[in-house]
Design a protein around this motif. Sequence first.
Motif, PDB file in Angstrom:
ATOM      1  N   LYS A 134      42.262  40.496  64.530  1.00  9.76           N
ATOM      2  CA  LYS A 134      42.597  41.263  63.323  1.00  9.76           C
ATOM      3  C   LYS A 134      41.338  41.908  62.772  1.00  9.76           C
ATOM      4  O   LYS A 134      40.329  41.235  62.547  1.00  9.76           O
ATOM      5  CB  LYS A 134      43.222  40.356  62.263  1.00  9.76           C
ATOM      6  N   ASP A 136      40.128  43.889  59.540  1.00 10.56           N
ATOM      7  CA  ASP A 136      40.559  44.188  58.171  1.00 10.56           C
ATOM      8  C   ASP A 136      39.333  44.523  57.333  1.00 10.56           C
ATOM      9  O   ASP A 136      38.667  43.639  56.790  1.00 10.56           O
ATOM     10  CB  ASP A 136      41.306  42.993  57.580  1.00 10.56           C
ATOM     11  N   SER A 137      39.008  45.812  57.254  1.00 12.41           N
ATOM     12  CA  SER A 137      37.865  46.256  56.474  1.00 12.41           C
ATOM     13  C   SER A 137      38.275  47.445  55.622  1.00 12.41           C
ATOM     14  O   SER A 137      39.415  47.890  55.669  1.00 12.41           O
ATOM     15  CB  SER A 137      36.709  46.654  57.404  1.00 12.41           C
ATOM     16  N   TYR A 140      38.884  50.277  58.360  1.00 14.14           N
ATOM     17  CA  TYR A 140      39.884  50.061  59.402  1.00 14.14           C
ATOM     18  C   TYR A 140      40.709  48.815  59.104  1.00 14.14           C
ATOM     19  O   TYR A 140      40.196  47.823  58.598  1.00 14.14           O
ATOM     20  CB  TYR A 140      39.214  49.903  60.770  1.00 14.14           C
ATOM     21  N   SER A 141      41.981  48.873  59.457  1.00 19.32           N
ATOM     22  CA  SER A 141      42.854  47.711  59.301  1.00 19.32           C
ATOM     23  C   SER A 141      43.922  47.765  60.384  1.00 19.32           C
ATOM     24  O   SER A 141      44.609  48.765  60.542  1.00 19.32           O
ATOM     25  CB  SER A 141      43.502  47.693  57.913  1.00 19.32           C
ATOM     26  N   PRO A 199      45.867  52.450  62.619  1.00 19.08           N
ATOM     27  CA  PRO A 199      46.410  51.465  61.675  1.00 19.08           C
ATOM     28  C   PRO A 199      47.800  51.006  62.111  1.00 19.08           C
ATOM     29  O   PRO A 199      48.413  51.609  62.995  1.00 19.08           O
ATOM     30  CB  PRO A 199      46.478  52.260  60.368  1.00 19.08           C
ATOM     31  N   SER A 225      47.718  41.881  54.583  1.00 23.41           N
ATOM     32  CA  SER A 225      46.707  41.537  55.591  1.00 23.41           C
ATOM     33  C   SER A 225      47.169  40.395  56.490  1.00 23.41           C
ATOM     34  O   SER A 225      46.394  39.876  57.278  1.00 23.41           O
ATOM     35  CB  SER A 225      45.399  41.143  54.894  1.00 23.41           C
ATOM     36  N   THR A 244      40.555  36.562  63.337  1.00 26.70           N
ATOM     37  CA  THR A 244      39.941  37.579  62.492  1.00 26.70           C
ATOM     38  C   THR A 244      38.521  37.889  62.974  1.00 26.70           C
ATOM     39  O   THR A 244      37.728  36.981  63.217  1.00 26.70           O
ATOM     40  CB  THR A 244      39.872  37.116  61.031  1.00 26.70           C
TER      41      THR A 244
END
Length: 245
Positions: A134, A136-137, A140-141, A199, A225, A244
């Motif tokens: 994963k 998740d920033s 970018y996600s 995404p 998320s 993650t």
Amino acid sequence: MKRIIIPALSAILFMSIASCKKENSATATTGASLTASKTSSIKKGESVLFTLNNSAGASVNWHVSPATSAQVNATGANASVMFASGGTYTITAVSGGSTDSSIVTVSDSVYAPPVPNSTLPFTGNEQINIKVYKLDSAAYSGLILFAQTTNSYTCLSNYLIGDLTTGTNAYTIDFAGVSVPAGCTPGTAKAGTFEYFIPMAEGSNTLTISFNGTTYTGSIVKAGSIYTINWSYTSGVTIGEVTTL
């Protein structure tokens, strides 16, 4: 004057000798050299070949830092490494009493493998294992899938051929075989590839995978998320837990 110059010359001579000793000591502990096919302008999902020269047949242990998003496919003194995300990585090879490292930089561009020189069919008992990461920033996600064969194929820098198509809340991957590029380094290695679901839309997304004449179907549910993968298969194509980055 002589009493001043002589101590000064002695001090310089002492410093030179100490410096030489330090350099000789560093050279002695450096050991075999580690070379890389590329150290910069590397793209995400691109295979980079590392070779530990003069290992004298000793076993080699390979390490990557940070290790979370790097995939190492090692065969003795050679290792093919693929990186899921951009950044700076340190690759270290340990053999006997020698430790050698190489620093590489990976860009945010996604690698597109060239047209294969030849395509190998899957072996009859082949399976594909998929790891899920994963990302998740703020920029970018989504999810990154790393798919890899269980068996090994010729060429250390081969690729798993994966054709990804996307639609509205739908992802389809067709694994068609193993790509062998021209001028590939001899040896055998498992074939792998990265697929990017970035995404990803909210809600339930269908995931369909075609492999070795069989179609596998499941879903990925995104709630903010949180990603939940619904995949019932325990053979053929398997999918692990979400990690993650």
